[in-house]
Design a protein around this motif. Structure first.
Motif, PDB file in Angstrom:
ATOM      1  N   ARG A 160       0.797  -1.235   0.000  1.00 48.29           N
ATOM      2  CA  ARG A 160       0.000   0.000   0.000  1.00 48.29           C
ATOM      3  C   ARG A 160       0.827   1.281   0.000  1.00 48.29           C
ATOM      4  NH1 ARG A 160      -3.739  -0.008   4.820  1.00 48.29           N
ATOM      5  NH2 ARG A 160      -4.524   1.825   3.726  1.00 48.29           N
ATOM      6  N   ALA A 161       2.005   1.255   0.603  1.00 43.56           N
ATOM      7  CA  ALA A 161       2.814   2.479   0.733  1.00 43.56           C
ATOM      8  C   ALA A 161       3.871   2.534  -0.377  1.00 43.56           C
ATOM      9  CB  ALA A 161       3.483   2.527   2.096  1.00 43.56           C
ATOM     10  N   HIS A 162       4.115   3.734  -0.833  1.00 44.94           N
ATOM     11  CA  HIS A 162       5.058   3.934  -1.926  1.00 44.94           C
ATOM     12  C   HIS A 162       5.821   5.237  -1.675  1.00 44.94           C
ATOM     13  CE1 HIS A 162       5.674   5.340  -6.273  1.00 44.94           C
ATOM     14  NE2 HIS A 162       6.591   4.454  -6.021  1.00 44.94           N
ATOM     15  N   ILE A 163       7.139   5.166  -1.755  1.00 48.23           N
ATOM     16  CA  ILE A 163       7.982   6.362  -1.580  1.00 48.23           C
ATOM     17  C   ILE A 163       8.704   6.624  -2.886  1.00 48.23           C
ATOM     18  CG2 ILE A 163       9.968   7.348  -0.371  1.00 48.23           C
ATOM     19  CD1 ILE A 163       9.227   5.618   2.030  1.00 48.23           C
ATOM     20  N   PHE A 164       8.636   7.867  -3.336  1.00 50.00           N
ATOM     21  CA  PHE A 164       9.341   8.291  -4.547  1.00 50.00           C
ATOM     22  C   PHE A 164      10.217   9.480  -4.164  1.00 50.00           C
ATOM     23  CE2 PHE A 164       9.775  11.131  -8.162  1.00 50.00           C
ATOM     24  CZ  PHE A 164      10.289  10.273  -9.110  1.00 50.00           C
ATOM     25  N   LEU A 165      11.502   9.379  -4.450  1.00 45.72           N
ATOM     26  CA  LEU A 165      12.452  10.463  -4.172  1.00 45.72           C
ATOM     27  C   LEU A 165      13.160  10.852  -5.462  1.00 45.72           C
ATOM     28  CD1 LEU A 165      14.161   9.035  -0.962  1.00 45.72           C
ATOM     29  CD2 LEU A 165      12.274  10.666  -1.069  1.00 45.72           C
ATOM     30  N   ARG A 166      13.299  12.135  -5.666  1.00 43.73           N
ATOM     31  CA  ARG A 166      14.116  12.640  -6.766  1.00 43.73           C
ATOM     32  C   ARG A 166      15.289  13.350  -6.109  1.00 43.73           C
ATOM     33  NH1 ARG A 166      13.670  17.238 -10.095  1.00 43.73           N
ATOM     34  NH2 ARG A 166      11.776  17.822  -8.991  1.00 43.73           N
ATOM     35  N   TYR A 167      16.489  12.976  -6.527  1.00 39.55           N
ATOM     36  CA  TYR A 167      17.694  13.547  -5.934  1.00 39.55           C
ATOM     37  C   TYR A 167      18.713  13.807  -7.026  1.00 39.55           C
ATOM     38  CZ  TYR A 167      19.420   8.695  -6.157  1.00 39.55           C
ATOM     39  OH  TYR A 167      19.799   7.454  -6.577  1.00 39.55           O
ATOM     40  N   LYS A 168      19.739  14.568  -6.686  1.00 38.77           N
ATOM     41  CA  LYS A 168      20.770  14.867  -7.677  1.00 38.77           C
ATOM     42  C   LYS A 168      22.152  14.792  -7.043  1.00 38.77           C
ATOM     43  CE  LYS A 168      20.326  19.876  -7.124  1.00 38.77           C
ATOM     44  NZ  LYS A 168      20.082  21.140  -7.792  1.00 38.77           N
ATOM     45  N   SER A 169      23.136  14.657  -7.925  1.00 42.95           N
ATOM     46  CA  SER A 169      24.531  14.650  -7.481  1.00 42.95           C
ATOM     47  C   SER A 169      25.009  16.092  -7.362  1.00 42.95           C
ATOM     48  CB  SER A 169      25.406  13.896  -8.492  1.00 42.95           C
ATOM     49  OG  SER A 169      25.554  14.661  -9.670  1.00 42.95           O
ATOM     50  N   ILE A 170      26.225  16.275  -6.884  1.00 41.90           N
ATOM     51  CA  ILE A 170      26.743  17.642  -6.772  1.00 41.90           C
ATOM     52  C   ILE A 170      26.997  18.264  -8.141  1.00 41.90           C
ATOM     53  CG2 ILE A 170      27.699  17.358  -4.474  1.00 41.90           C
ATOM     54  CD1 ILE A 170      30.445  17.004  -5.722  1.00 41.90           C
ATOM     55  N   TYR A 171      27.025  17.442  -9.200  1.00 38.78           N
ATOM     56  CA  TYR A 171      27.136  17.954 -10.558  1.00 38.78           C
ATOM     57  C   TYR A 171      25.770  18.268 -11.159  1.00 38.78           C
ATOM     58  CZ  TYR A 171      32.139  17.137 -11.107  1.00 38.78           C
ATOM     59  OH  TYR A 171      33.498  17.202 -11.000  1.00 38.78           O
ATOM     60  N   GLY A 172      24.691  18.018 -10.413  1.00 34.53           N
ATOM     61  CA  GLY A 172      23.352  18.339 -10.895  1.00 34.53           C
ATOM     62  C   GLY A 172      22.683  17.234 -11.696  1.00 34.53           C
ATOM     63  N   GLU A 173      23.299  16.062 -11.797  1.00 37.04           N
ATOM     64  CA  GLU A 173      22.686  14.953 -12.529  1.00 37.04           C
ATOM     65  C   GLU A 173      21.574  14.357 -11.670  1.00 37.04           C
ATOM     66  OE1 GLU A 173      26.318  12.797 -12.890  1.00 37.04           O
ATOM     67  OE2 GLU A 173      26.558  13.394 -14.987  1.00 37.04           O
ATOM     68  N   GLU A 174      20.351  14.345 -12.207  1.00 40.24           N
ATOM     69  CA  GLU A 174      19.210  13.879 -11.436  1.00 40.24           C
ATOM     70  C   GLU A 174      19.034  12.375 -11.516  1.00 40.24           C
ATOM     71  OE1 GLU A 174      15.523  15.874 -11.709  1.00 40.24           O
ATOM     72  OE2 GLU A 174      16.404  17.807 -11.168  1.00 40.24           O
ATOM     73  N   LYS A 175      18.604  11.810 -10.394  1.00 40.12           N
ATOM     74  CA  LYS A 175      18.327  10.390 -10.284  1.00 40.12           C
ATOM     75  C   LYS A 175      17.042  10.238  -9.489  1.00 40.12           C
ATOM     76  CE  LYS A 175      23.014   8.850 -10.703  1.00 40.12           C
ATOM     77  NZ  LYS A 175      22.979   8.215 -11.985  1.00 40.12           N
ATOM     78  N   THR A 176      16.462   9.041  -9.531  1.00 42.79           N
ATOM     79  CA  THR A 176      15.237   8.799  -8.778  1.00 42.79           C
ATOM     80  C   THR A 176      15.362   7.529  -7.939  1.00 42.79           C
ATOM     81  OG1 THR A 176      14.238   7.583 -10.625  1.00 42.79           O
ATOM     82  CG2 THR A 176      13.740   9.943 -10.462  1.00 42.79           C
ATOM     83  N   PHE A 177      14.631   7.524  -6.848  1.00 45.93           N
ATOM     84  CA  PHE A 177      14.475   6.350  -6.006  1.00 45.93           C
ATOM     85  C   PHE A 177      12.994   6.052  -5.980  1.00 45.93           C
ATOM     86  CE2 PHE A 177      13.000   4.776  -1.956  1.00 45.93           C
ATOM     87  CZ  PHE A 177      13.720   3.609  -1.827  1.00 45.93           C
TER      88      PHE A 177
END
Length: 182
Positions: A160-177
Motif C-alpha cells: 500500500r505504501a510507496h515512496i518516490f524520491l528525486r535527488y541529484k549529485s553535486i554535478y546536478g545529474e538527477e536520479k530517482t528512487f
C-alpha cells in the motif's frame, strides 16, 4: 623646407616550394596531436570526476526480535560514492499522494489505522538536504506485539505504501528512487 624621401625599401617574399609546406605541416602535427591528447584526457577526467561523486539511494527492510516484541524498520541508504541532494519526496498510500503539509506520522496512521504514537518512530529528511555516502535514514520503525502483526505490517507497507524520491549529485545529474522498484 620640403621633405624628401631618399630611399624606399621593398620586401619581396621568396618563392615557396612544396618542401616548405611539408615542413610547416610536420612541425604543426605534434602541436595538433598534443591538443587532441589534452582534450581527450580532459574529457576522461570530467567523466571520472562525475562517476566518483555519483549517489545511489537504496532501501532495506529490517525485522528484529527484541524482548517479546518484533520491530519492523524501513530505511534508505546512500550506497553511492557522493552525496545525494534531495530535490523532491512523495509518499503515496493506496495510490493517493499524502499532502505535503501532513507529516510522516500522519502517513503511518493512514497506513496502519489504530496505531499509537508510542508504537512507532520515524526520521525525515528536508528537501535540499544532503544524504552523505554511507548514511542510512531510518524512515520508520514500528513495534509489533507478535510475528503475525509484523507480517501484516510488512505486507501493508509493501503493498500500500510507496515512496518516490528525486535527488541529484553535486554535478546536478538527477536520479530517482522508487520504493516499488527497490
Amino acid at each position: 623646407m620640403s621633405q624628401t624621401i631618399e630611399y624606399v625599401i621593398y620586401g619581396v617574399q621568396a618563392e615557396k616550394d612544396w618542401k616548405d609546406w611539408v615542413t610547416l605541416a610536420l612541425t604543426a602535427m605534434p602541436a595538433f596531436i598534443a591538443l587532441w591528447f589534452t582534450w581527450s584526457q580532459n574529457n576522461a577526467t570530467k567523466k571520472h570526476n562525475r562517476l566518483s561523486v555519483t549517489p545511489h539511494l537504496d532501501s532495506m527492510t529490517h525485522t528484529t526480535l527484541l524482548e517479546n516484541s518484533y520491530i519492523y524498520k524501513y530505511s534508505i541508504t546512500n550506497n553511492g560514492v557522493g552525496p545525494a541532494i534531495l530535490v523532491e519526496a512523495k509518499i503515496t498510500i493506496d495510490g493517493v499522494e499524502i499532502d505535503t503539509d501532513e507529516t510522516l506520522p500522519d502517513a503511518v496512521r493512514k497506513l496502519l489505522a489504530g496505531i499509537r504514537d508510542d508504537q512507532f518512530s520515524h526520521q525525515s529528511v528536508a528537501i535540499g538536504s544532503f544524504i552523505s555516502p554511507g548514511t542510512t535514514i531510518e524512515i520508520v520503525s514500528i513495534t509489533c506485539a507478535s510475528k503475525e502483526i509484523l507480517e501484516q505490517v510488512k505486507n501493508k507497507a509493501r503493498l500500500r505504501a510507496h515512496i518516490f524520491l528525486r535527488y541529484k549529485s553535486i554535478y546536478g545529474e538527477e536520479k530517482t528512487f522508487d520504493s516499488m522498484h527497490n
